[in-house]
Design a protein around this motif. Structure first.
Motif, PDB file in Angstrom:
ATOM      1  N   ASN A  90       0.828  -1.212   0.000  1.00  0.00           N
ATOM      2  CA  ASN A  90       0.000   0.000   0.000  1.00  0.00           C
ATOM      3  C   ASN A  90       0.856   1.255   0.000  1.00  0.00           C
ATOM      4  N   VAL A 135      -2.359   1.293 -10.420  1.00  0.00           N
ATOM      5  CA  VAL A 135      -3.432   0.699  -9.623  1.00  0.00           C
ATOM      6  C   VAL A 135      -3.558  -0.791  -9.946  1.00  0.00           C
ATOM      7  N   GLY A 136      -3.400  -1.163 -11.212  1.00  0.00           N
ATOM      8  CA  GLY A 136      -3.420  -2.579 -11.574  1.00  0.00           C
ATOM      9  C   GLY A 136      -2.273  -3.347 -10.935  1.00  0.00           C
ATOM     10  N   CYS A 137      -1.084  -2.760 -10.945  1.00  0.00           N
ATOM     11  CA  CYS A 137       0.072  -3.398 -10.300  1.00  0.00           C
ATOM     12  C   CYS A 137      -0.132  -3.486  -8.795  1.00  0.00           C
ATOM     13  N   TRP A 138      -0.714  -2.450  -8.197  1.00  0.00           N
ATOM     14  CA  TRP A 138      -1.008  -2.482  -6.771  1.00  0.00           C
ATOM     15  C   TRP A 138      -1.967  -3.631  -6.452  1.00  0.00           C
ATOM     16  N   GLY A 139      -3.008  -3.780  -7.255  1.00  0.00           N
ATOM     17  CA  GLY A 139      -3.967  -4.872  -7.021  1.00  0.00           C
ATOM     18  C   GLY A 139      -3.309  -6.233  -7.125  1.00  0.00           C
ATOM     19  N   LEU A 140      -2.483  -6.419  -8.146  1.00  0.00           N
ATOM     20  CA  LEU A 140      -1.783  -7.703  -8.300  1.00  0.00           C
ATOM     21  C   LEU A 140      -0.793  -7.946  -7.163  1.00  0.00           C
ATOM     22  N   ARG A 142      -1.010  -6.753  -4.121  1.00  0.00           N
ATOM     23  CA  ARG A 142      -1.777  -7.057  -2.902  1.00  0.00           C
ATOM     24  C   ARG A 142      -2.260  -8.501  -2.909  1.00  0.00           C
ATOM     25  N   ILE A 143      -2.737  -8.966  -4.062  1.00  0.00           N
ATOM     26  CA  ILE A 143      -3.158 -10.367  -4.168  1.00  0.00           C
ATOM     27  C   ILE A 143      -1.965 -11.285  -3.918  1.00  0.00           C
ATOM     28  N   GLU A 170      -7.454  -1.920   6.320  1.00  0.00           N
ATOM     29  CA  GLU A 170      -7.672  -2.300   4.918  1.00  0.00           C
ATOM     30  C   GLU A 170      -8.514  -1.277   4.182  1.00  0.00           C
ATOM     31  N   ALA A 174      -7.207   1.201   1.068  1.00  0.00           N
ATOM     32  CA  ALA A 174      -7.896   1.206  -0.229  1.00  0.00           C
ATOM     33  C   ALA A 174      -8.485   2.582  -0.525  1.00  0.00           C
ATOM     34  N   GLY A 178      -7.302   4.661  -3.668  1.00  0.00           N
ATOM     35  CA  GLY A 178      -8.376   4.939  -4.616  1.00  0.00           C
ATOM     36  C   GLY A 178      -8.572   6.425  -4.859  1.00  0.00           C
TER      37      GLY A 178
END
Length: 187
Positions: A90, A135-140, A142-143, A170, A174, A178
């Protein structure tokens, strides 16, 4: 259109308040922990306040990006063993979004803080794409952090945080990421 500019300014003001609320949520989720675990979130809250327009001047974003990067490393080294990787991801995303904001600020604004008339649509689209990729890299990431922590759990070094604290942290993270992303991608 004058109405469009004032609406965009209003949206940015609402997003700034939402980002600060996210920082406060993250901090609130860690206050029951030892200071070494909540202090990075206190620093992030102060950085978010300092990066507000007019608070520090044109170098505020640059300093904020550097401080967020340092806090990311700090969190990775001494953060809560249950949340270290996710919170580091994050904070890294926030530091990179702040760096994009520095570039966007340099290309989209003149020294007085008003939007320059020479801003091209291509520059705005490039910023929006950079934000989308981050943001896409952050989501990946985090997963990946969650999957790795489930597959190879760290040895706990302290008490497990309460569910409410985890939910606050959390949702705050986000919310901060966001709102930063929407502010950068919003025309």
């Amino acid at each position: 259109m004058p109405g469009t500019a004032s609406r965009a300014g209003l949206v940015h003001d609402v997003l700034r308040v939402a980002g600060l609320a996210g920082a406060v949520l993250c901090l609130a989720g860690h206050l029951s922990s030892p200071p070494r675990q909540w202090l990075p979130h206190a620093v992030v809250t102060v950085v978010m306040l300092a990066m507000l327009p007019g608070a520090t001047g044109p170098d505020g974003l640059s300093a904020g990006a550097v401080v967020l990067g340092a806090v990311c490393v700090w969190q990775w080294r001494v953060g809560c063993s249950y949340r270290r990787s996710a919170e580091s991801v994050n904070l890294a995303a926030m530091a990179m979004l702040s760096a994009v904001a520095v570039g966007s600020e340099n290309t989209h604004h003149d020294g007085s803080g008003s939007v320059s008339a020479s801003v091209s649509v291509a520059e705005g689209a490039a910023t929006a794409w950079a934000v989308l990729v981050l943001v896409g890299c952050w989501g990946l990431a985090r997963i990946g952090a969650v999957l790795v922590s489930r597959a190879w759990p760290a040895l706990p070094t302290g008490p497990r945080p309460a569910r409410q604290a985890l939910l606050a942290a959390e949702s705050g993270g986000a919310l901060m990421i966001g709102t930063m992303a929407v502010m950068l991608a919003w025309p």
